[in-house]
Structure formats: structure tokens, C-alpha cells
Design a protein around this motif. Structure first.
Motif, PDB file in Angstrom:
ATOM      1  N   ARG A 202       0.950  -1.054  -0.023  1.00 30.08           N
ATOM      2  CA  ARG A 202       0.040   0.066  -0.002  1.00 30.08           C
ATOM      3  C   ARG A 202       0.823   1.274  -0.049  1.00 30.08           C
ATOM      4  O   ARG A 202       0.407   2.164  -0.385  1.00 30.08           O
ATOM      5  CB  ARG A 202      -0.906  -0.039   1.330  1.00 30.08           C
TER       6      ARG A 202
ATOM      7  N   SER B 187       4.642  -6.656   9.911  1.00 30.38           N
ATOM      8  CA  SER B 187       3.705  -6.526   8.714  1.00 30.38           C
ATOM      9  C   SER B 187       4.396  -6.905   7.538  1.00 30.38           C
ATOM     10  O   SER B 187       3.832  -7.561   6.480  1.00 30.38           O
ATOM     11  CB  SER B 187       3.350  -5.272   8.676  1.00 30.38           C
TER      12      SER B 187
ATOM     13  N   TRP C  19      -0.411 -17.124  19.516  1.00 30.63           N
ATOM     14  CA  TRP C  19      -0.983 -16.349  20.946  1.00 30.63           C
ATOM     15  C   TRP C  19      -0.451 -16.954  22.017  1.00 30.63           C
ATOM     16  O   TRP C  19      -0.805 -16.614  23.232  1.00 30.63           O
ATOM     17  CB  TRP C  19      -2.568 -16.742  21.014  1.00 30.63           C
TER      18      TRP C  19
ATOM     19  N   ALA D 211       0.057 -14.484  24.805  1.00 32.71           N
ATOM     20  CA  ALA D 211      -0.964 -14.026  25.568  1.00 32.71           C
ATOM     21  C   ALA D 211      -1.620 -15.321  26.440  1.00 32.71           C
ATOM     22  O   ALA D 211      -2.176 -15.178  27.425  1.00 32.71           O
ATOM     23  CB  ALA D 211      -2.048 -13.678  24.440  1.00 32.71           C
TER      24      ALA D 211
ATOM     25  N   VAL E   4      -1.953  -7.783  30.765  1.00 36.12           N
ATOM     26  CA  VAL E   4      -3.067  -7.179  30.034  1.00 36.12           C
ATOM     27  C   VAL E   4      -2.637  -6.568  28.879  1.00 36.12           C
ATOM     28  O   VAL E   4      -3.103  -6.718  27.621  1.00 36.12           O
ATOM     29  CB  VAL E   4      -3.781  -6.482  30.971  1.00 36.12           C
TER      30      VAL E   4
ATOM     31  N   GLU F 125       0.117  -6.793  27.191  1.00 35.11           N
ATOM     32  CA  GLU F 125       0.707  -7.844  25.991  1.00 35.11           C
ATOM     33  C   GLU F 125      -0.321  -8.471  25.561  1.00 35.11           C
ATOM     34  O   GLU F 125      -0.326  -8.748  24.203  1.00 35.11           O
ATOM     35  CB  GLU F 125       1.968  -8.781  26.935  1.00 35.11           C
ATOM     36  N   ILE F 126      -1.320  -9.155  26.263  1.00 32.64           N
ATOM     37  CA  ILE F 126      -2.234  -9.703  25.615  1.00 32.64           C
ATOM     38  C   ILE F 126      -3.062  -8.929  24.566  1.00 32.64           C
ATOM     39  O   ILE F 126      -3.377  -9.455  23.439  1.00 32.64           O
ATOM     40  CB  ILE F 126      -3.379 -10.158  26.782  1.00 32.64           C
TER      41      ILE F 126
ATOM     42  N   ILE G 268      -0.769  -8.450  21.634  1.00 28.58           N
ATOM     43  CA  ILE G 268      -0.870  -9.747  20.773  1.00 28.58           C
ATOM     44  C   ILE G 268      -2.083  -9.983  19.923  1.00 28.58           C
ATOM     45  O   ILE G 268      -2.153 -10.165  18.740  1.00 28.58           O
ATOM     46  CB  ILE G 268      -0.587 -10.808  21.528  1.00 28.58           C
ATOM     47  N   ALA G 269      -3.294  -9.390  20.591  1.00 29.34           N
ATOM     48  CA  ALA G 269      -4.560  -9.466  20.023  1.00 29.34           C
ATOM     49  C   ALA G 269      -4.668  -8.734  19.100  1.00 29.34           C
ATOM     50  O   ALA G 269      -4.977  -8.877  17.883  1.00 29.34           O
ATOM     51  CB  ALA G 269      -5.833  -9.192  21.032  1.00 29.34           C
TER      52      ALA G 269
ATOM     53  N   ILE H 249      -1.951  -7.545  16.885  1.00 27.18           N
ATOM     54  CA  ILE H 249      -1.311  -8.144  15.870  1.00 27.18           C
ATOM     55  C   ILE H 249      -1.846  -9.058  15.143  1.00 27.18           C
ATOM     56  O   ILE H 249      -1.765  -9.420  14.065  1.00 27.18           O
ATOM     57  CB  ILE H 249       0.198  -8.516  16.432  1.00 27.18           C
ATOM     58  N   ASN H 250      -2.724  -9.980  15.894  1.00 30.89           N
ATOM     59  CA  ASN H 250      -3.248 -11.136  15.204  1.00 30.89           C
ATOM     60  C   ASN H 250      -4.680 -10.773  14.590  1.00 30.89           C
ATOM     61  O   ASN H 250      -5.450 -11.785  14.497  1.00 30.89           O
ATOM     62  CB  ASN H 250      -3.526 -12.342  16.053  1.00 30.89           C
ATOM     63  N   ASP H 251      -4.905  -9.647  14.582  1.00 36.66           N
ATOM     64  CA  ASP H 251      -6.176  -8.999  13.941  1.00 36.66           C
ATOM     65  C   ASP H 251      -7.236  -9.919  14.501  1.00 36.66           C
ATOM     66  O   ASP H 251      -7.961 -10.159  13.987  1.00 36.66           O
ATOM     67  CB  ASP H 251      -6.030  -9.354  12.515  1.00 36.66           C
ATOM     68  N   VAL H 252      -7.372  -9.461  15.780  1.00 36.23           N
ATOM     69  CA  VAL H 252      -8.588 -10.222  16.411  1.00 36.23           C
ATOM     70  C   VAL H 252      -9.979  -9.882  16.120  1.00 36.23           C
ATOM     71  O   VAL H 252     -10.215  -8.541  15.876  1.00 36.23           O
ATOM     72  CB  VAL H 252      -8.596  -9.927  18.210  1.00 36.23           C
TER      73      VAL H 252
ATOM     74  N   GLY I   6      -4.398  -6.406  11.949  1.00 36.98           N
ATOM     75  CA  GLY I   6      -2.860  -7.200  12.112  1.00 36.98           C
ATOM     76  C   GLY I   6      -1.911  -6.229  12.492  1.00 36.98           C
ATOM     77  O   GLY I   6      -1.890  -5.174  12.884  1.00 36.98           O
ATOM     78  N   PRO I   7      -0.779  -6.845  11.866  1.00 35.04           N
ATOM     79  CA  PRO I   7       0.575  -5.863  11.898  1.00 35.04           C
ATOM     80  C   PRO I   7       0.406  -4.619  11.359  1.00 35.04           C
ATOM     81  O   PRO I   7       1.190  -3.548  11.740  1.00 35.04           O
ATOM     82  CB  PRO I   7       1.670  -6.899  11.709  1.00 35.04           C
ATOM     83  N   ASN I   8      -0.158  -4.572  10.050  1.00 36.20           N
ATOM     84  CA  ASN I   8      -0.370  -3.364   9.492  1.00 36.20           C
ATOM     85  C   ASN I   8      -1.059  -2.260  10.204  1.00 36.20           C
ATOM     86  O   ASN I   8      -0.697  -1.120   9.871  1.00 36.20           O
ATOM     87  CB  ASN I   8      -1.151  -3.642   8.203  1.00 36.20           C
TER      88      ASN I   8
ATOM     89  N   SER J 284      -0.561   1.377  14.322  1.00 36.97           N
ATOM     90  CA  SER J 284      -0.187  -0.291  14.287  1.00 36.97           C
ATOM     91  C   SER J 284       0.234  -0.619  15.714  1.00 36.97           C
ATOM     92  O   SER J 284       0.692   0.208  16.799  1.00 36.97           O
ATOM     93  CB  SER J 284       0.730  -0.458  13.524  1.00 36.97           C
TER      94      SER J 284
END
Lengths: 375, 252, 301, 317
Positions: A128, A171, C272, C275, D119, D121-122, D125-126, D128-131, D137-139, D234
Motif C-alpha cells: 500500500r 507487517s 498467541w 498471551a 493485560v 501484552e495480551i 498480541i490480540a 497483531i493477530n487481527d482479533v 493485524g500488524p499493518n 499499528s
């Protein structure tokens, strides 16, 4: 308290006084991660750009003026990067090289655009970045989709069926992993494993054990070399003989040092050609000079691409005979000028992406050397 | 109906039964002393009443309502305030603010009112300040409002604790060794203060080792030993109870 | 099932290292109630010092590998211990009587300082230990391939923990340390030189962290200047999990954390993993507010 | 107090110098001040939890992230103007604060500290993983609108300066009043002695939760401002290190002291910028400076002081 404030004042004085610059120079900015976890990349970027600048300055400079490289630390994080960008923008640089991570680059894009400063990123592969129609943004690194295409082609070409894909949730790595996954799923390949490791750890045996249970024919790793080195080593200890293929972030001589030649043997990776494999006199001379000055060859292909960024700018200025960023940008977008860079000819399309086939496939041999494979 | 009614109160810590089936009543307006040798479980009874501990058995009725399952601050707002055996003031906070802590449960202004300084909040603060200054004057700490609590003398810190307790307008005041660490003069003044408190209509339950104070101040005594109640009654009767004498002087 | 046991051994190997670093954390905490955030960087220092000593001195031929490694470990322990004691003297002692968190901030400053000192001296690139110092044999235990080195690392951790435990419980000095941990003022009155005790704690705790750094370097090979941050945080988590201030607790916490990570990665999700580990930690702390082996502290009223 | 007037003069002079800063500083230094302003909001909000209520929270970046992502999501998905998102993300972050604090707030000091680290960190991580497919996510999320205030689009650092520092000023104004109210005193009491506070009739459990809620809500609003300023967010902007940084600001500046926290923000966010001349040694100097400041000012640069009641004389009967 008095002692303390005196100290503080002294430190502040030194700190602010250190940035005084000379008049009548062409200023080129370098935005690089000089601290933080990517500091090793930043260090090499700075070395390379300084080396190239010294060469030009020793030969009479650019358009008769000396080049001054102003390096700013982006710390590898977006907030620091936006400050670094503001700082460079106020120091009247005509162009900026950098930086490494895509999201870090992205945080600075708008600022350079606002100030009409040419930006040539070196390690930012997210698709992008060049899809926004920014006039002053270019990159010497290829895009994730390009690498994904080559990766899928290579995996198929080598005849593998069941593929495990491992990325590291940066990313860049996730982008490449998803791109490749999408392409492979369209064909007969099946993805038996897709997950992310946590970078910066030392022990990846839990991941290897889990991956082994999925029984892939090949593992495609899109992350970086420090983790891969450990993984290859631990894989050998587990006596698991699956072949690994990796992306360009694993192209680093340290990979073999970390893994050991025995564990690294047979590893394939995609990358723009390593400088040693380029037939140009320019890259050979550059490598010789680099080794003479810093004692070893540059490790990271991304850092070498910052050298390409520097050459893009200086050769562009030479050819366009102007330091006006607007004219320079127009000139580069036209794509007519083929700059001879460290990794081959450099030319850009209208988006600011580098054109041409960049990727090659390498394999590591028993002695730990990177051997260019035939297509 | 008595103001406070303790019924078969029992509290165990592991294998140790600190309070064992203790029952007694405190009548409204009375001054009751809870006495007994060290480790008899007196402070534990206090902690049970004020909700710091939960009883294992038995019940505590305050003005007819069971309070054994309530949390401490709730019990305070119902009208039971206390002082602590080891002084527990807010040491780094000014004397006046220590008293304001006791006033807290009689005030209403919350988060938003505090941020916006509504007219209601301003008025309430003014009134609370006035009330607390008066309580300080009542216990004899006039003019020391802005001092930091830990700069007060030991005896004055005890008085400050009483002022803090008073600021919550309690019906029942529980004093845990109020004369502890006081010199003779201060103890004398304390006896006077207790008298003044009675004059205000407060009911008082206190633990005290200073027998002369207990005998002069209290109208009714409850004696504990090893967690059990061994005697109860007017000071004169209790003083001559052989079981009490044995408990204090030892059996041997 | 085989995969399960394989993951269990993976977890124990990682956990053994967490435990070793957590020991130093917990020891310092026990006496000073200080979260020494610079501990992770002392661990890094151990890894770098080990590498420097190894490459500059070499493993002396007439000592043999085993003896040579032991000498190396002792040297690293000594040097990192001294660094730890100096750190205590310079950055923590002036703060001993002030607010607890002041010392924590000083420790964070020390962490940044140490990390960047290492970066400025060695440079930012990755360093690699020479390969093939440790035997690369793989044992087969009940059909499971387990590298010998992993067993050695775990054994070394257990031995060091046992040694430390005996030192604290059985020796005179250990008694002094325990006394100072309970009440520094009282210990002083009993004629214990508290400053000296704290210095010893700062020799031993960071020393153990340093030797853990050496072990990580020898086994995993690659070291870089930021590695201490991740390991430090994990070790702190492990120490808390076991009940901070408690030496067997650090061991239990470390091993448990390693196993949770491995099993979480194996059966839930690799991405995860951390986490999951933190979720388990939070649940354990909700059930046992002072960790697994931590003593419950009743509030005296 | 003897220097009450002097203090007032100092504060007004400081405010004046700051308010006119964009007139004489270049855009880089103005942007540094913007960064300082954002962290000032974060640090002031953490100060309520850590400095006033005495609850060791080393995961404050989590609430910052919740606010930033809420605003970014609402803005990019539903086109909600970013400044409208400000109260929404404040409320969402406040609720997050309540939910996080509810089960763990009773934990003692360092145990609470590691739980809040966990909390944070959780959550990272959520992200980053695109919860739930919400966070990119990381973008991260990009293309966030710039704020529009009364039809005026805020773009340049100089313009953001007044938005951010305006918010800082409002924050200081409200928090100062809060500190000197029944609510603020209650936090003082429970920090000093939980048992005594409960015994004086203060619902300590509830105030601990409130402290978390207010602190989290404000951090969430800071997140909104951050999202609109960067226009891309991000996960790496909300790392453990960010929480540590905010924590350091509060303790080093002087926990519980609003002026101290502000000064701390200037030092902790400003010094690494001032040290840029040292190139890659700048963080080395920063670490050293941190240790030195702590050693020379062991209770923070401006420690907490007991309150003085100016109107006391008039109160005396």
C-alpha cells in the motif's frame, strides 16, 4: 539539585550544539533505526550511505557542491519516526533515504510529502505504500506481491506439494506469507500449516515440533534471519529433514554463522541479487571499499538497498541537473533514466516502485556459501 | 432493644479459636469496657464487629439489623466508627484531611461533581470542613489542622483518630486501647473526653489495659479470656470476681 | 501423545533457563523488595562477556572442555556479579529509603544504560558463539529424541537452585540474608551488616543471571544486545508466578512458564503463545494472589 | 505558603511561553511538543491510578490502544468524525479499564504490576493477530481522518499543537479540581492505608475501580488524538515499552503531583530528542540521565505534598 541542573544543562548544550551544519552543501537525509532492535540494520545503512557520500565528495561533489548526509534515528517505531521526519524536514534536506519497516516508513510519508521532500525507502515492502499516489515517494526495495509471486513460483518449480508457512507477525512477513498463501491456494498446493512465531526469542522447538506433526513437504519462512538461524539449528538437532525456503529478510551472512554451515546447507531463499553476484564494476568496487573501511562485507540486503536509494538521488540530481525535489520526482517517475545501482539497474514506474525482475533464488551449499540458482 | 448485640460469636484462625461463643449486649448511651489479658481475643471481637473479619459462627446485630456480612465501610455508614490499637492514621496527610476521611461517608459529591466543582459540591465541602474543624476542636486539637499527621505526639495522634471516627457521626464508637502510649496527664484528659462523648449521647465500646481508666470511665464490663467470656457486669462486681482475678494474676 | 511429551521436554528446557534467571530476580526482590529490571541486561552482559572470554582466551587445551567451561562459567559469574554489586552501590543504594517505585525507575534507567553500553561497545549486530563447543548428541529417552545439552542445562539449573537454596537455608550468611529479607532494621540491631548482605545478594543474583546468559549463548549460539529485555520479562513473570521472593518458587514458576508456553503453542496457537501464558498467570494470581509458593501475607490490624 | 505568588507567576510564565511556542519554534520542535503533550495526557491519566490511588499499573498503553483503535475503527469504517469519536473511545476505554481492574485490583503491589503488564501484552498480541478482523493485524489501521474543528481541518504540527495542548489544559483543569475534591481525597486515603480508609467509611474497592476507569478513559481519549495525528496506528505503537515510559514519567516526575508529572513528561519525552546530537549513543545518555535524576531526586522531581486549605481561617468558628 544544583549539581544536577548544571549537569543537565551541560548535557543539553552539547546535545543541541552537535547539529550545527555547514553552508553551501546539498543535504540528504537518512532516516534509519540507529537504536532499538533493528539497530544493526540502521548501523549498516549509515555506513553504506556515508561511504558513498564520501566517494562523491572526494571526487568533487555533486553539481559542484559537497553532499552532507544527515542521519536521524527513527528507533524502529512510528512515533519516533514521525519526529525524525519533522526534524529532517526542518533541516532543508532535498531528499531522504529510508527507512526499514513499512509501518515506520508509513508514519513519515505524509510529512515528507507535505514538505515536498523526495523519499526513497529501502526496506519497506508493504504494497500500500506506493498505492496512495504520493508524488515524492519511491522505494528501491521490491513489493510483497512481487516476492509472493516469485515465492509461489519457486515452491511449485521445486515440486513441493504440502506447504507450511511460518511468519513472525511483522507487517512485512505477514504480508508476504499471506500473499504467497493466496497464490498457492489457487493451485494444486495445500497449506498444511500457517502460524506466526514471536521474534526475539531463542527457543523455537515448540513450533518445530508442532510443524513437524503437520508433515509438510516444505516450510516457507517469511521472517528474518536471526530467528531462522536458530530454527535451522534446532531443526537439525531434532533430526527433521524438511527443506526450508525463505524470503529476502533471511539474506544475511550471519544466518550461516548462527545456524552453522551444516544446518544451513540446502536452505533456499529469494532475494534481490547479493552484491557479490553482480557483474557491475560499481558493486565490486563498492564492496571492496566497504570492506576496507569497516572490516567486513555488508550483511543486510536492505542496507545495501539504502545505498541504491542514495545513488537514485545523486544520479538523479546529476542527470536532471537540479536539486529541486519536484523536478527530480518528475524525472524519476518518467522511468527513462536507468540509474546504475548496487543491485543492478534502477528505474521507477509512475507509482514510485522499482521496475524489473529483481528476485533471484539462492541455495546455501555445504560450506555455507550462497549459490545463485538457475531460473 | 440494645444498640449492639453480639450473639454466640465465634472466629477461628486455622486451629486456634480466637473468639469462642461470645455473647454480650451494649445498651444505647452506655460506656462498655471489653477487658482481658493479652491475647484474649478482644481486638478480634472489634475486628468482627467492624467487618474486618468474617465470623465463623454467631451473629452481630446493630440496632436490630445483622451486620456480620457487611463490608467495613458500609458498617461505618450505618453508624459504627472505630479507632485502631496500633494507630492507623494517614501519616503523610494533614490533620484536617485525616478527619475529612471520616466525614467521607456523610458526603455525596462524586467524580463529575468533583471535576466540575458544582455549587452543591462547594457547599458540601464548606460544610464538611466546618464540621471537621469543630470535631478537632472538640477533641482538643484546635489549631493543628495543617500539620502533617505523623508530626503529632503519640497522644495527639490517638485523639486525632477519635476525631476522625467522630466525623462520621457514629452512634457507636469503638475505641481500641485509647490510652495506649499516653502519659498520666493525657489519660486524665481522655477520661474527660469520654465523659463529654457520653454527654453527646454516644454509645462507647472500648478495650483498655489501664484499669484505673476502665474503672472510672465504664459502666459495664465484659471480660474475655482465651476467646471466652468469663464475666460480665458493673466494674465493682467484675473486679471482685474470682475468675477475673485468676485470669489476671494467673492460676499458679 | 508422543508430541505431547516432546512438547513437555521443549517446555522444560526453556523453563529451566527462565528459572535460572528468575532465581536472581527473586533473590534480589526477597531482600530489597526491588524489581530489578536491569537483571535481564546483566544476563545479556553475561552472554557477551562469555563470548569475549571464549574468543580471546579460548578454551584452554590442557583444561579439557568440561573443566574449561566450568572455569569460564566461574569467570562470567564473577564478572557479572561484580557488575551487579557496582550497580547496586551506584543506582540502588541511594534510593533504599525512598519510595519503592523510585528504585524501580532507577532500575529501568540502568536497564537502558546497560543495554546501550553493550550496543556501543560491541555494535548492534548479532554475535554468534563458536559452534561445537557443546556436544551435539541426542539421547533417546522412552523413544523421545532429547538433545543431551538440554538435559545438561536443566540439570545445571536444578543444581544451582539446590545450591542456592542450601546456601540460604543452611549457612550463616544465608541466615543473615533471610533475616535481612524479613526486617532490615531488626537485622541491623542483631548485628548483621545489612549493606554487606545486600552486596552479597547482588553478587550472587546477577552472577546467576550472567551464567544463564552464558548458557543461552553456548546452547542457542546467537546473542544480541536486546535479548535481555525479553528474557528479563519472562523471568520476572516466572518469579511472580512461583511467588516472588521464594527460591523454589522461582524454579517452579520458571519451569511452569516454559511448559505453559510450549503446550499453549502446541495445542492452541503459536502466535498467541505469550498471551496464553499471561492469561494463565492472571488466572493463577486471581486464585492465589501471591503466586504458587508465595506466602500469604495477612494484613495485621 | 510563602511562595504561593511566586508559584502562580511561574506557572503563568510557563503557560505563556508554551502557548506562544509555535511562533518561534520550527515544526520539528513543535512536533516534539505535540509528542510531549500526548504523553502528558497519558501520564496524567496514569497518575490518577498510580500516583493518586497507588495502584501499580504497568500496562497503561493497553487503554491508550483501546481508545486509538476504537476511534480509528469508527472513523475508517463508519466515517465518524474523529473528534466525535473522542468521547466514544473515552467511554470504551473506561469500560475496558473497569473490566480489567475488576478481578485483579485487590492484588498487592508487584502482583498487580505484572498482571497489568500481562493485560497490555495480551492486548498487543490480540491487535497483531487481527482479533475478530477488527484491528488490521500488524499493518494496523491507516487512512484515519484528520480532525476538523468548526470546519477547520487540522493538519500541520502547529495546528495540532493547539488541539493537543488545549486538551492537556482541560485535563489539568479537571484533574486538579478532582484532586481537591472528595473523590481525590478518597484516593489519597486508600493509597496511604487501605485498612484505615475502609475503616473510616470509604468504599475502597469501588474507588480503586473508579481510579482505573477515569485513568483508562483519559488514556483512551489520548489514543484518539494520537490516531488522528498519526493517521495510521499499528500495534508497535502500544508496546510494553510505551507502558514503561508512561510509568517512568509518573514516578520520575513526582507521583501524585500534577506539575511534577508534566515536568517528568518534558524530561522523559524531550530528552531523547535533545540527545539526538549523540546519534546512536542518545539512549545511553538517556538511561544515564534517568538514573542520575532518580538518585538526586529520590522522591521524584516534584514530590507529592500534603494539601493546604486556603480557606481554613474563614472556616474556624
Amino acid at each position: 539539585m544544583k549539581r544536577f541542573s548544571t549537569l543537565l544543562l551541560a548535557v543539553l548544550f552539547v546535545a543541541t550544539g552537535a547539529g550545527i551544519s555547514m553552508a553551501d552543501t546539498i543535504k540528504i537525509g537518512l532516516m534509519a533505526p540507529l537504536t532499538g532492535s533493528w539497530a544493526s540494520e540502521g548501523e549498516e545503512m549509515k555506513n553504506i550511505v556515508n561511504l558513498l557520500a564520501d566517494e562523491i565528495n572526494a571526487n568533487g561533489g555533486l553539481l559542484g557542491q559537497q553532499i552532507e548526509v544527515i542521519a536521524e534515528d527513527d528507533g524502529g517505531d512510528p512515533r519516533t519516526a514521525s519526529l525524525a521526519a519533522q526534524r529532517l524536514a526542518t533541516q532543508e534536506v532535498i531528499a531522504v533515504i529510508g527507512t526499514y519497516g513499512s509501518s515506520v516508513t508509513e508514519a513519515s510519508q505524509a510529512i515528507y510529502d507535505d514538505f515536498s521532500i523526495l523519499q526513497v525507502a529501502n526496506g519497506s515492502t508493504a504494497i500500500r505504500l506506493t498505492e496512495k499516489g504520493l508524488k515524492y515517494f519511491f522505494r528501491t526495495s521490491p513489493r510483497d506481491d512481487e516476492q509472493g509471486r516469485v515465492a509461489a513460483q519457486t515452491i511449485k518449480g521445486l515440486g513441493f506439494g504440502k506447504v507450511a508457512i511460518l511468519h513472525d507477525n511483522t507487517s512485512y512477513a505477514k504480508g508476504l506469507a499471506e500473499e504467497t498463501k493466496g497464490l498457492l491456494e489457487k493451485t494444486s498446493n495445500s497449506i498444511v500449516f500457517f502460524d506466526a512465531l514471536t521474534p526475539g526469542e531463542r527457543d523455537y522447538t515448540a513450533i518445530l515440533t508442532k510443524m513437524k506433526a503437520a508433515n509438510p513437504d516444505v516450510v516457507f519462512f517469511t521472517g528474518y534471519y536471526p530467528e531462522l538461524g536458530l530454527i535451522l539449528r534446532q531443526k537439525m538437532e531434532m533430526a527433521w529433514n524438511v527443506p526450508f525456503i525463505g524470503g529476502d529478510a533471511t539474506n544475511n551472512p550471519d544466518l550461516v554463522k548462527i545456524a552453522g554451515a551444516k544446518a544451513a546447507e540446502g536452505y533456499y531463499f529469494l532475494s534481490p541479487p547479493v552484491p557479490q553476484d553482480l557483474a557491475f564494476a560499481k558493486s565490486k568496487d563498492f564492496l571492496k571499499a566497504y570492506k576496507a573501511k569497516y572490516g567486513s562485507y555488508p550483511g543486510s540486503i536492505w542496507a545495501v538497498l539504502s545505498g541504491d536509494g542514495f545513488l537514485t538521488i545523486t544520479e538523479g540530481v546529476k542527470a536532471a541537473k537540479t536539486t529541486d525535489p519536484e523536478k527530480l520526482a518528475e524525472f524519476l517517475h518518467a522511468g527513462t533514466q536507468k540509474v546504475s545501482g548496487l543491485t543492478g539497474k534502477i528505474a521507477f514506474n509512475t507509482k514510485g516502485d522499482r521496475v524489473g525482475e529483481v528476485y533471484r533464488v539462492y541455495r546455501i551449499d555445504a560450506e555455507g556459501k550462497f549459490i545463485l540458482q538457475d531460473k | 432493644m440494645s444498640l449492639l448485640s453480639i450473639r454466640n460469636l465465634t472466629k477461628r484462625f486455622g486451629g486456634l479459636t480466637a473468639v469462642n461463643k461470645v455473647s454480650f449486649d451494649v445498651e444505647e448511651g452506655a460506656i462498655v469496657g471489653l477487658i482481658g489479658p493479652n491475647g484474649a481475643g478482644k481486638t478480634t471481637v472489634f475486628n468482627l464487629i467492624t467487618g474486618n473479619y468474617r465470623p465463623d459462627e454467631g451473629d452481630i446485630l446493630f440496632a436490630g439489623t445483622s451486620i456480620k456480612a457487611l463490608r467495613t465501610h458500609k458498617i461505618v455508614s450505618m453508624g459504627i466508627a472505630r479507632t485502631f490499637q496500633t494507630i492507623r492514621l494517614f501519616q503523610k496527610v494533614s490533620v484536617l484531611e485525616n478527619v475529612l476521611a471520616g466525614r467521607h461517608c456523610r458526603m455525596k459529591a462524586g467524580l463529575v461533581a468533583g471535576m466540575l466543582k458544582t455549587p452543591f459540591e462547594k457547599k458540601e465541602e464548606r460544610e464538611a470542613l466546618r464540621y471537621c474543624v469543630e470535631e478537632l476542636e472538640f477533641v482538643g486539637l484546635k489549631g493543628q489542622e495543617s500539620q502533617v499527621a505523623d508530626s503529632l505526639s503519640y497522644g495527639n495522634q490517638r485523639l486525632l483518630e477519635i476525631a476522625r471516627a467522630l466525623a462520621s457521626e457514629p452512634k457507636l464508637l469503638i475505641l481500641d486501647e485509647p490510652a495506649g502510649g499516653m502519659n498520666e496527664q493525657e489519660t486524665e484528659a481522655l477520661v474527660g473526653l469520654i465523659g463529654k462523648l457520653k454527654g453527646r449521647g454516644l454509645t462507647i465500646l472500648l478495650i483498655e489495659h489501664d484499669m484505673s481508666l476502665v474503672m472510672r470511665a465504664c459502666e459495664h464490663l465484659v471480660v474475655l479470656e482465651y476467646g471466652c467470656k468469663i464475666a460480665e457486669g458493673p466494674p465493682e462486681t467484675v473486679k471482685n470476681d474470682p475468675k477475673v482475678i485468676e485470669a489476671y494474676l494467673g492460676a499458679d | 501423545m508422543e508430541e505431547f511429551f516432546q512438547q513437555l521436554t521443549n517446555g522444560l528446557a526453556v523453563g529451566g533457563i527462565y528459572a535460572l534467571i528468575a532465581l536472581g530476580y527473586t533473590m534480589v526482590y526477597g531482600v530489597l523488595k526491588l524489581i530489578n529490571f536491569a537483571h535481564g541486561d546483566l544476563f545479556t552482559l553475561g552472554a557477551y562477556l562469555g563470548l569475549t572470554l571464549l574468543t580471546s582466551l579460548g578454551l584452554s587445551g590442557h583444561l579439557g572442555t568440561v573443566l574449561g567451561l566450568i572455569v569460564l562459567a566461574i569467570m562470567v559469574t564473577g564478572f557479572v556479579g561484580i557488575a551487579g554489586a557496582l550497580l547496586e552501590r551506584a543506582a540502588y543504594r541511594p534510593l533504599r529509603d525512598s519510595h519503592r517505585l523510585s528504585a524501580v525507575v532507577s532500575a529501568l534507567g540502568a536497564s537502558i544504560f546497560l543495554q546501550n553500553t553493550i550496543m556501543l561497545i560491541y555494535g548492534a549486530k548479532n554475535y554468534v558463539y563458536p559452534l561445537d563447543i557443546l556436544p551435539r548428541t541426542t539421547l533417546h529417552i522412552f523413544g523421545l529424541p532429547v538433545p543431551l545439552v538440554r538435559i545438561l542445562i536443566l540439570t545445571a539449573s536444578l543444581l544451582l537452585m539446590a545450591g542456592l537454596y542450601l546456601f540460604i537455608q543452611k549457612t550463616r550468611l544465608g541466615t543473615a540474608i533471610r533475616a535481612a529479607a524479613i526486617d532490615q532494621g531488626a537485622a541491623k540491631l542483631m548485628g548483621i551488616n545489612v549493606n554487606q548482605v545486600i552486596m552479597i545478594v547482588f553478587l550472587v543474583g546477577p552472577g546467576l543471571g550472567g551464567v544463564a546468559g552464558l548458557m543461552v549463548g553456548l546452547y542457542y549460539g546467537q546473542v544480541n544486545f536486546t535479548m535481555g529485555w525479553v528474557y528479563g520479562l519472562k523471568a520476572f513473570t516466572a518469579a511472580i508466578l512461583g511467588g516472588i521472593g521464594n527460591i523454589p518458587g522461582a524454579m517452579v514458576g520458571g519451569l511452569l512458564l516454559g511448559v505453559i508456553e510450549a503446550l499453549g503453542a502446541a495445542y492452541i496457537s503459536i502466535a498467541w503463545k505469550d498471551a496464553i501464558a499471561f492469561c494463565v498467570l492472571i488466572v493463577i494470581l486471581i486464585v492465589r494472589p501471591t503466586g504458587i509458593l508465595g506466602e500469604r501475607v495477612a494484613d495485621k490490624i | 505558603m510563602m511562595n504561593e505568588k511566586y508559584k502562580l507567576f511561574l506557572y503563568s510564565a510557563f503557560a505563556l511561553i508554551l502557548a506562544t511556542a509555535p511562533l518561534y519554534l520550527n515544526s520539528y520542535w513543535v512536533d516534539v511538543l505535540n509528542s510531549v503533550g500526548l504523553y502528558a495526557i497519558l501520564a496524567l491519566s496514569l497518575n490518577i491510578i498510580l500516583g493518586d490511588a497507588g495502584l501499580y499499573n504497568m500496562g497503561h498503553a493497553a487503554f491508550f490502544a483501546v481508545g486509538a483503535y476504537t476511534a480509528a475503527y469508527l472513523n475508517t469504517q463508519f466515517g465518524l468524525p474523529i473528534l466525535w469519536a473522542l468521547p466514544v473511545s473515552g467511554i470504551v476505554a473506561g469500560i475496558a479499564g473497569l473490566l480489567v481492574a475488576r478481578p485483579v485490583v485487590h492484588l498487592r503491589g508487584d502482583y498487580l504490576l505484572i498482571v497489568t503488564v500481562g493485560v497490555g501484552e495480551i492486548l498487543r498480541i490480540a491487535l497483531i493477530n487481527d482479533v475478530f478482523g477488527l484491528t488490521g493485524g500488524p499493518n494496523g489501521i491507516f487512512g484515519i481522518d484528520r480532525p476538523v474543528l468548526f470546519g477547520f481541518k487540522i493538519r500541520k504540527p502547529q495546528e495540532f499543537f493547539y488541539l493537543i495542548w488545549g486538551f492537556v489544559a482541560v485535563t489539568i483543569f479537571l484533574f486538579y479540581r478532582l484532586k481537591n475534591s472528595r473523590f481525590g481525597r478518597a484516593l489519597d486515603y486508600l493509597r496511604e492505608d487501605m485498612t484505615a480508609a475502609e475503616g473510616s467509611g470509604i468504599d475502597t474497592g469501588r474507588y480503586q475501580l473508579y481510579a482505573f476507569m477515569v485513568g483508562a478513559a483519559w488514556a483512551g481519549m489520548a489514543g484518539t488524538l494520537y490516531a488522528s495525528k498519526m493517521s495510521i496506528i499499528s500495534p508497535e505503537s502500544f508496546s510494553f515499552w510505551e507502558s514503561v515510559l508512561i510509568f517512568i514519567i509518573v514516578i520520575l516526575g513526582g507521583s501524585g503531583n500534577i506539575a511534577g508529572v508534566l515536568l517528568g513528561t518534558f524530561l522523559i519525552i524531550g530528552l531523547p530528542e535533545a540527545f539526538r546530537g549523540f546519534a546512536n549513543a542518545r539512549m545511553w545518555f538517556f538511561g544515564l540521565a534517568m538514573m542520575l535524576m532518580m538518585i538526586f531526586r529520590t522522591e521524584g522531581i516534584l514530590p507529592h505534598r500534603p494539601r493546604v486549605f486556603k480557606s481554613l481561617d474563614r472556616q474556624r468558628p
